[in-house]
Design a protein around this motif. Sequence first.
Motif, PDB file in Angstrom:
ATOM      1  N   GLU A 244       4.049  -1.701   7.505  1.00 17.41           N
ATOM      2  CA  GLU A 244       4.240  -1.029   6.227  1.00 17.41           C
ATOM      3  C   GLU A 244       4.617   0.426   6.465  1.00 17.41           C
ATOM      4  OE1 GLU A 244       2.059   0.154   2.015  1.00 17.41           O
ATOM      5  OE2 GLU A 244       1.032  -1.178   3.407  1.00 17.41           O
ATOM      6  N   ILE A 245       5.627   0.887   5.747  1.00 17.31           N
ATOM      7  CA  ILE A 245       6.003   2.301   5.757  1.00 17.31           C
ATOM      8  C   ILE A 245       5.479   2.878   4.449  1.00 17.31           C
ATOM      9  CG2 ILE A 245       7.893   3.961   5.918  1.00 17.31           C
ATOM     10  CD1 ILE A 245       7.624   2.077   8.353  1.00 17.31           C
ATOM     11  N   TRP A 246       4.680   3.919   4.540  1.00 19.90           N
ATOM     12  CA  TRP A 246       4.057   4.485   3.343  1.00 19.90           C
ATOM     13  C   TRP A 246       4.065   6.004   3.429  1.00 19.90           C
ATOM     14  CZ3 TRP A 246      -0.572   7.173   2.125  1.00 19.90           C
ATOM     15  CH2 TRP A 246      -0.902   7.172   0.764  1.00 19.90           C
TER      16      TRP A 246
ATOM     17  N   TYR B  56       8.035   0.642  -0.353  1.00 20.33           N
ATOM     18  CA  TYR B  56       8.823   0.904  -1.549  1.00 20.33           C
ATOM     19  C   TYR B  56      10.072   1.704  -1.198  1.00 20.33           C
ATOM     20  CZ  TYR B  56       4.856  -0.863  -4.136  1.00 20.33           C
ATOM     21  OH  TYR B  56       3.861  -1.673  -4.629  1.00 20.33           O
ATOM     22  N   SER B  57      11.011   1.703  -2.111  1.00 22.67           N
ATOM     23  CA  SER B  57      12.251   2.446  -1.941  1.00 22.67           C
ATOM     24  C   SER B  57      11.965   3.933  -1.738  1.00 22.67           C
ATOM     25  CB  SER B  57      13.119   2.241  -3.187  1.00 22.67           C
ATOM     26  OG  SER B  57      14.330   2.929  -3.065  1.00 22.67           O
ATOM     27  N   GLY B  58      12.700   4.535  -0.828  1.00 23.89           N
ATOM     28  CA  GLY B  58      12.593   5.972  -0.617  1.00 23.89           C
ATOM     29  C   GLY B  58      11.551   6.419   0.385  1.00 23.89           C
ATOM     30  N   VAL B  59      10.896   5.485   1.090  1.00 25.26           N
ATOM     31  CA  VAL B  59       9.869   5.888   2.058  1.00 25.26           C
ATOM     32  C   VAL B  59      10.418   6.102   3.465  1.00 25.26           C
ATOM     33  CG1 VAL B  59       7.930   4.891   0.782  1.00 25.26           C
ATOM     34  CG2 VAL B  59       9.131   3.500   2.480  1.00 25.26           C
TER      35      VAL B  59
ATOM     36  N   LEU C 224       0.634  -1.432   0.318  1.00 22.66           N
ATOM     37  CA  LEU C 224       0.790  -2.882   0.254  1.00 22.66           C
ATOM     38  C   LEU C 224      -0.240  -3.614   1.100  1.00 22.66           C
ATOM     39  CD1 LEU C 224       4.676  -2.993   0.706  1.00 22.66           C
ATOM     40  CD2 LEU C 224       3.415  -3.187  -1.449  1.00 22.66           C
ATOM     41  N   TYR C 225      -0.712  -2.974   2.185  1.00 22.71           N
ATOM     42  CA  TYR C 225      -1.510  -3.706   3.175  1.00 22.71           C
ATOM     43  C   TYR C 225      -2.820  -4.290   2.649  1.00 22.71           C
ATOM     44  CZ  TYR C 225      -5.197  -0.318   4.221  1.00 22.71           C
ATOM     45  OH  TYR C 225      -6.280   0.489   4.154  1.00 22.71           O
TER      46      TYR C 225
END
Length: 166
Positions: A112-114, A10-13, A123-124
């Motif tokens: 994924e960046i979380w 998501y945006s901002g991660v 998301l994964y």
Amino acid sequence: MPKVFGFAGYSGVGKTTLIEQLIPRLIHSGVRVSVIKHAHHDFDIDRPGKDSYRHREAGAHEVLITANRRWVLMHELNGEPEPSLEAQIQRLSPCDLVIVEGFKRSDIPKIEIWREANGKPMLYPEDKNIVAVACDVEIDCDGLPWLPLNNPDRIAQFILNTFVHD
């Protein structure tokens, strides 16, 4: 064909910041890297009043600007649908690795960046194309590799091992 993988999140991660840290590390390892960044809004790299802007406003289908340090090709879609990721990859000059930022629903392998503090779901579990999770806290990713988000050297090595030297 170059190897292709993406970063999803998501945006901002911190996707852009991480990619910015990874590119010089990958280049130092001898990898020629290109990036495709998807913008989710009506963006424009041109500015009103510039010659190239005036050419586009006059109706040019494409405007290529060239100088001694770089060139850029602007292509007006003029109502045509946005080209697919695959079509955009084909437009790139030869390289070893294409990093994709955005296109989070695309059918390509992704990291994924979380960030827990972002408050968004991961998301994964739903996206079977995610091959690893980079996170700012250590988490159990149900068998997927966990990568420490604040360790770009380790993430670069994972990328080299998984996507470049596989």
